[in-house]
Write an enzyme that holds these catalytic residues in place. Sequence first.
Site, PDB file in Angstrom:
ATOM      1  N   GLY A 352      33.352  19.292 -22.010  1.00  0.00           N
ATOM      2  CA  GLY A 352      33.746  20.012 -20.817  1.00  0.00           C
ATOM      3  C   GLY A 352      34.524  19.089 -19.915  1.00  0.00           C
ATOM      4  O   GLY A 352      33.941  18.355 -19.148  1.00  0.00           O
ATOM      5  N   THR A 353      35.873  19.154 -19.984  1.00  0.00           N
ATOM      6  CA  THR A 353      36.719  18.176 -19.323  1.00  0.00           C
ATOM      7  C   THR A 353      38.044  18.820 -18.978  1.00  0.00           C
ATOM      8  O   THR A 353      38.489  19.728 -19.671  1.00  0.00           O
ATOM      9  CB  THR A 353      36.974  16.974 -20.248  1.00  0.00           C
ATOM     10  OG1 THR A 353      35.730  16.429 -20.665  1.00  0.00           O
ATOM     11  CG2 THR A 353      37.775  15.880 -19.548  1.00  0.00           C
TER      12      THR A 353
END
Length: 534
Positions: A352-353
């Site tokens: 999650g970036t």
Amino acid sequence: MDYLYHPFSAKRHTVFAKKGMVATSQPLAAQAGLDILKQGGNAIDAAIATAAALTVVEPTSNGIGGDAFALVWTKDKLHGLNASGPAPQSISAQKLRDQGYDHIPVHGVIPVTVPGVPAAWAALSERFGKLSLKEVLLPAIRYAEEGYPLTPILGKYWKLAYAKFKDTFTTEEFTAWFETFAPNGRAPEIGEMWSSPGHAKTLLAVGETNARDFYEGKIADKIDAYMRKHDGYLSKKDLSSYKAEWVEPISVNYRGYDVWEVPPNGQGMVALMALNIFKNLQTPMWQNADTFHHQIESLKLAFTDGKAFITEPGAMPISVEHLLSDEYAKSRAATIEEGASNPEPYDLPKAGTVYLATADEEGNMVSYIQSNYMGFGSGIVIPNTGIALQNRGHDFSLDETHPNVLQPGKRTFHTIIPGFLTKDGKAVGPFGVMGAYMQPQGHFQVVTNTIDYLLSPQATLDMPRWQWVKGKIIHVEPEFPNYLVQSLVRKGHDIQMATDGGSFGRGQIIWRNQETGVLQGGTESRTDGAIAVW
């Protein structure tokens, strides 16, 4: 480069501009950065504005409670910023083992580390910005106050997260997540408006105090009180002692270009190690099974060593210089054989970036990445603030003999990495591919696609990707050519076709023509990517 050459299924064109460019994974965030450029800000101001907007318009991947890294090119020099936060002072591997843990949980208060994102914005603004931090946060504040409609990929991952969390986030400490991100008892739909007034108030306080309220003031008090209430470890003392760190970037030369990354505790050097190993093998050939085999094997070796050694620099059992040396690269390249190898396996978690790249007419360029890790992070949200805290501590080991063992005040092996390319001492530009352990693999593929095959920024990102998972298992995208799959299988690789490209990272590129100053950018078809230009 032939900018009308589209060898892959996506048919987006490279975007060109002269005065400014912002490339990221969400159109509203890209527009926020462009607005700041048009108001007289520089590429650094635009990067902060875009990053802040992304915490609002892509909360499935990042937030105010996450970490950040940046590479900044200004006045013919590259600067590195490490804004990853350490473990709290009150936690230790022994304490968790005494509580019966044999690994660090993914969610809850235990994996929460000190957030570095607000400190990153303040450090970048103070050192290189032209506008005040409050000014550059205003677009994000407006998005949070007024709301915005969900884009397709954002809506997809929001709904997937809600479906998972409603069955697993059943205890009191997770209540604020649902109040913030599922206020109607469900995930918002694609095209539906969503707002977060508490998020807007937090951003305003960060802007007005250069982030000190987050680390020393009322926001810090709220974080401290919530963590105490739920037996967490992060405290106001941990927050108040935190500072983002300016660092010297590291690089290797790959076929005449210098490829730059932030040094450990980040995993950027895995990409550099892989490039160094690969350049000692055959001359790359277009869509050739032997070339893909050598790329995969080079990456496996770099990753196996990176996971074994990378952590806080002072705790590494081997030097960065040795791991990036020609001696190391040649010795590892010599071990690659005609068949697939089977290094010690480890599981690769999901990601999650968000990544962004900016450039302005003055020559400033920024490669920036921030993350809550694993989507929404720990699942811990501080009520009425919009602050979703990261779960970066999950990557620590509880094995006292491992270099990356959990210790008070220590930073863990970190997945998020910005990249930068130069040639003959001049900036080519920023690039990045988000996606946990896909990131160095994405960096490796971006560099080889660009330098070895002279692909445009857009074609570089559109090329179907491969991803090493563990052992001999390689995932490939649905568009990956079948004849190459068959050839790699004959070499002993366990090739598994993915159903979509969601796990293969989402990247952005901005290159600058060194003679004309014209900017060229590429963005992802794997996300809601957009390039805003001036």
